[in-house]
Enzyme design. Structure first.
Site, PDB file in Angstrom:
ATOM      1  N   GLU A 179      12.606  -5.916 -40.185  1.00 15.47           N
ATOM      2  CA  GLU A 179      12.126  -7.199 -40.719  1.00 15.47           C
ATOM      3  C   GLU A 179      12.771  -7.499 -42.074  1.00 15.47           C
ATOM      4  O   GLU A 179      13.157  -8.628 -42.346  1.00 15.47           O
ATOM      5  CB  GLU A 179      10.602  -7.169 -40.904  1.00 15.47           C
ATOM      6  CG  GLU A 179       9.790  -7.271 -39.627  1.00 15.47           C
ATOM      7  CD  GLU A 179       8.317  -6.961 -39.859  1.00 15.47           C
ATOM      8  OE1 GLU A 179       7.883  -6.984 -41.036  1.00 15.47           O
ATOM      9  OE2 GLU A 179       7.613  -6.685 -38.877  1.00 15.47           O
TER      10      GLU A 179
ATOM     11  N   SER B 191      30.395   6.479 -40.183  1.00 11.43           N
ATOM     12  CA  SER B 191      30.332   5.442 -39.146  1.00 11.43           C
ATOM     13  C   SER B 191      31.128   5.752 -37.898  1.00 11.43           C
ATOM     14  O   SER B 191      30.835   5.244 -36.826  1.00 11.43           O
ATOM     15  CB  SER B 191      30.858   4.110 -39.699  1.00 11.43           C
ATOM     16  OG  SER B 191      30.271   3.811 -40.922  1.00 11.43           O
TER      17      SER B 191
ATOM     18  N   HIS C 121      21.367  -2.787 -30.616  1.00 12.87           N
ATOM     19  CA  HIS C 121      22.250  -1.749 -31.147  1.00 12.87           C
ATOM     20  C   HIS C 121      22.081  -1.662 -32.664  1.00 12.87           C
ATOM     21  O   HIS C 121      21.997  -0.576 -33.236  1.00 12.87           O
ATOM     22  CB  HIS C 121      23.701  -2.055 -30.792  1.00 12.87           C
ATOM     23  CG  HIS C 121      24.692  -1.237 -31.555  1.00 12.87           C
ATOM     24  ND1 HIS C 121      24.871   0.113 -31.317  1.00 12.87           N
ATOM     25  CD2 HIS C 121      25.526  -1.548 -32.567  1.00 12.87           C
ATOM     26  CE1 HIS C 121      25.788   0.576 -32.154  1.00 12.87           C
ATOM     27  NE2 HIS C 121      26.203  -0.410 -32.919  1.00 12.87           N
ATOM     28  N   SER C 122      22.030  -2.818 -33.306  1.00 13.07           N
ATOM     29  CA  SER C 122      21.818  -2.879 -34.756  1.00 13.07           C
ATOM     30  C   SER C 122      21.373  -4.292 -35.075  1.00 13.07           C
ATOM     31  O   SER C 122      21.214  -5.109 -34.165  1.00 13.07           O
ATOM     32  CB  SER C 122      23.124  -2.579 -35.501  1.00 13.07           C
ATOM     33  OG  SER C 122      24.019  -3.672 -35.338  1.00 13.07           O
TER      34      SER C 122
END
Lengths: 332, 461
Positions: B138, B224, B353-354
């Site tokens: 959020e 990453s 996923h993100s």
């Protein structure tokens, strides 16, 4: 300062000097270990690790399957866990497969972890143009790696500096890439018996002079010195510096030389585009512009894959005759 | 010419002598096979003339009269039946499960028993992780942080696997395993600090959100790049093995990550070297928008273990007790037997996923809702904890509201903490600041002084 009369020396070949440095560091620090293809019982393709597996065991001198990205990654993980691994690329060109681990992890993780994890690894192996090894085995990786933040790069050229740089690289807390040259492993020299470690960031004054600064490294040092003989006979006095430290450049030594001679010739084996010479030219122009009487001249290999045919291969590498001509033109 | 050359020679010889028995040798494989079958007797004679580097062996037979021969790599039995191994097994590898969907232990199941404290701790962590994910997600949507990755649906994998390890076990995560850090004591404030990239972040604000790392908690900083942590895990295990430590390495990756070359090499290396590492694959069905049906054609990941000589198991990743038991057993095997273990935890990626992804674009909303509601691993474990009389509705609401409050507070605090100073742009690239970076820092400071309006004001100089 070296007082020759009070130093005992022993003679050895460059690959033996590398091994001696490596062995001394493995004796000194039990965390130092070696990994690579055929480094163990085979002793390494260029015999740099010969005998070490027998002495230290095959866990500390580890033979890996053929997967460069993966054993480089393995070394990164081992380093983050406290070891000090030395990764041998059988040929530097194979380390192109390890680019992901070298750039994205090896060079970065100390920074991105906020300094929590360090990566004191040494990546070494033979590179450069050999004798008809073919394009894929004649790569100059220093070109490709020089941009990676977080790594250091050095190139050895004599048994003396090979041993000293090997020891310095192993002791460094940063990841260091040590570039050896395929054609220099059998060079012979008498080196001190007493222990010594060289500085990773220092260039080496090979021949002081007044007329022109010739900057070079690795095998090209020998082409330059051959040209220097001819130049001296023709009445020139070249100053020859083996830059040794490819990243970062020793701008202190180089700068002092430029301020003295006002003329710079760079002789390298990298290709014209994007090589060490290209970066060095930019650095000299930026820092010492006021001291130059002529534009920096850079002699490099052409932007072609190295051909196999012996004659073509010879013409893709800078030869002493070209160096002589370049100096003559520069000093006109 | 070598051994094979001699073999070809013998085929030709056989053909010439017995042309009535075999079809004429042409280049086609089928005929060659017929000749091969008929040449078995000849083959056994030719063996003794082999020019192999190893010692010459005579052919042998097993108890069923099948011929055995030594090749590099060991003995193989020959067969005259040409049979291809099928590309897929008749039945998929079974999945180890302890609790059913209602949180009841399945009849006949075996699992590691837990104390009340431990079970409640596991459950609380799962709830905290779930709450943390909701609120940080959020916060990203509100623009307070730039990016976030949730682990919705994978809380059991996160917490249960972490709970089965000791703090000495080294963790190399992919990026969907913050629960492991949470279990080990990473505070909500520390999570928030990293996401906001402020001065309190371990990583000094250098990485994007969710790239946590803690040397103290033996959790390697998230990188990453996909699957690069796998060979690094083998390296870390190699280090532990050299020190004979009573610890292992655990590394996580998704179904997509198994397509990377690093996966292949890491498992291969680990097996060859006998490295004590647990490879946990979170097979959650999706690699961004790529479903597993487009990622590989094998029966999931578990079947690949044997291909590398790695002991493997498939578990229900949404069953906390199954994950816990499997990881604990794997850890014992890895350390005592010096071997890698592969665990495939089947699960579902409930979230996107993100925050840069909207998965409703490539999968049905009701599929996502089904997994979110009916197959929630947190609810399932809660049912088991409640069934044991260790948890109540009051505990639940108290925990959830407390977690929510703490996380919101952590975010509020993190938002106000100073960003890292400008000097941290240049430190830690090397162990000491080299001259070129000193120079670049000097230039940058000069530039900022000259054009202060062009630079963010809240970065301390």
């Amino acid at each position: 300062m070296v007082f020759h009369f009070c130093i005992t020396r022993h003679e050895l070949l460059l690959f033996e000097a590398l091994r001696e440095g490596l062995e001394e560091e493995m004796d000194r620090d039990p965390r130092v270990c070696v990994m690579g293809e055929d480094v163990g019982h085979y002793g390494g393709s260029y015999k740099v690790t010969k005998g070490l597996a027998k002495k230290y065991g095959d866990l500390r001198v580890l033979d890996t399957p053929i997967a460069e990205n993966s054993f480089t990654g393995m070394a990164v993980g081992a380093a983050m866990t406290g070891l000090r691994p030395i990764v041998e690329g059988m040929n530097m060109g194979f380390l192109l497969l390890a680019f992901n681990q070298i750039s994205n992890n090896c060079g970065m993780l100390h920074y991105t972890s906020g300094g929590q994890f360090k990566i004191p690894i040494v990546i070494r192996g033979p590179g450069g143009v050999g004798r008809q090894l073919g394009a894929e085995h004649s790569q100059r990786l220093e070109s490709y790696f020089q941009s990676i933040p977080g790594i250091q790069m050095v190139a050895c050229s004599t048994p003396y500096n090979a041993k000293g740089l090997m020891k310095a690289a192993i002791r460094s807390e940063n990841p260091v890439i040590l570039f050896e040259h395929v054609l220099l492993y059998n060079l012979k020299e008498r080196i001190p018996d007493e222990e010594y470690v060289l500085s990773l960031e220092e260039a080496e004054m090979v021949r002081p002079g007044e007329h022109v600064t010739i900057l070079t490294y690795s095998r090209m040092r020998y082409h330059v010195m051959q040209a220097a003989k001819t130049l001296v006979n023709k009445g020139y006095d070249p100053e020859v510096i083996d830059i040794r430290s490819l990243k970062p450049f020793d701008l202190y030594t180089i700068g002092n030389s430029v301020k003295k001679t006002h003329r710079v010739l760079i002789v390298e084996e990298c290709m014209r585009t994007g090589g060490i010479g290209a970066s060095l030219t930019a650095a000299i122009n930026e820092n010492f512009h006021d001291y130059l009487d002529a534009p920096v001249v850079c002699l490099s290999s052409q932007d072609v894959p190295t051909p196999y045919a012996g004659t073509l291969e010879e013409w893709t590498v800078v030869q002493p005759a070209q160096i002589v001509t370049a100096v003559e033109q520069l000093c006109r | 010419m070598g051994f094979l050359g001699k073999l070809n020679h013998s085929f030709l010889g056989f053909h010439q002598r017995n042309s009535s028995l075999v079809s004429p040798i042409d280049e086609s494989y089928r005929n060659a096979v017929v000749v091969l079958n008929n040449a078995m007797a000849l083959f056994s004679v030719r063996c003794s003339e082999s020019t192999l580097a190893e010692a010459q062996r005579d052919s042998r037979y097993d108890e069923h009269e099948n011929q055995i021969l030594d090749f590099p790599g060991g003995q193989v039995t020959f067969t005259s039946e040409m049979r291809f191994i099928s590309e897929s097994p008749e039945k998929r590898t079974k999945c180890y499960q302890v609790l059913d969907d209602n949180g009841r232990p399945i009849l006949g199941t075996s699992f590691q028993p837990l104390s009340k404290e431990f079970a409640v701790r596991m459950y609380s962590n799962m709830v905290t992780l779930q709450t943390m994910d909701t609120i940080f997600y959020e916060a990203q949507r509100q623009g307070r942080i730039s990016f976030y990755v949730t682990s919705n649906g994978e809380e059991a994998i996160n917490i249960a696997s972490a709970a089965a390890l000791t703090f000495d076990d080294v963790v190399l995560p992919q990026y969907r395993e913050p629960g492991v850090l949470l279990w080990r004591g990473f505070t909500l404030q520390e999570f928030a600090n990293q996401c906001f990239g402020n001065k309190g972040d371990n990583g000094k604000g250098r990485q994007m959100p969710i790239h946590y790392g803690s040397k103290k908690l033996n959790y390697f900083t998230v990188s990453s790049t996909i699957a690069t942590q796998l060979p690094q895990a083998v390296g870390a295990a190699y280090s532990l093995k050299m020190d004979s430590k009573d610890a292992c390495v655990i590394t996580y990756f998704g179904d997509g990550g198994t397509s990377e070359g690093d996966f292949h090499a890491a498992l291969n290396f680990a097996a060859v070297m006998g490295a004590p590492v647990i490879f946990i694959c979170r097979n959650n069905g999706w690699a961004i928008s790529t479903p597993t049906s487009e990622q590989f054609r094998s029966d999931g990941i578990v079947v690949r273990g044997q291909a590398y000589g790695v002991r493997s198991i498939r578990v229900d990743g949404n069953d906390a007790l199954a994950v816990y038991t499997a990881v604990q057993t794997a850890r014992e095997m890895a350390i005592s037997e010096h071997r890698p273990i592969l665990i495939e935890a089947l699960t579902y990626r409930v979230g996107h996923h993100s925050t840069s992804d909207d998965s409703t674009k490539y999968r049905p909303v009701d599929e996502i809702e089904h997994w979110r509601m009916a197959r929630d691993p947190v609810t399932r474990f809660r049912k088991w904890v409640e069934w044991n009389g260790w948890w109540s509705d009051e505990d639940e609401s108290e925990l959830r509201s407390s977690a929510r409050k703490q996380i919101l507070h952590a975010i509020q605090v993190a938002e106000k903490v100073e960003k890292p100073p400008l000097s941290d742009l240049f430190t830690d690239v090397y162990d000491h600041l080299p001259s070129n970076l000193l120079e670049q820092e000097r230039l940058l400071r000069e530039t900022i002084k000259r054009h202060p309006q062009d630079y963010p004001p809240e970065v301390p100089m």
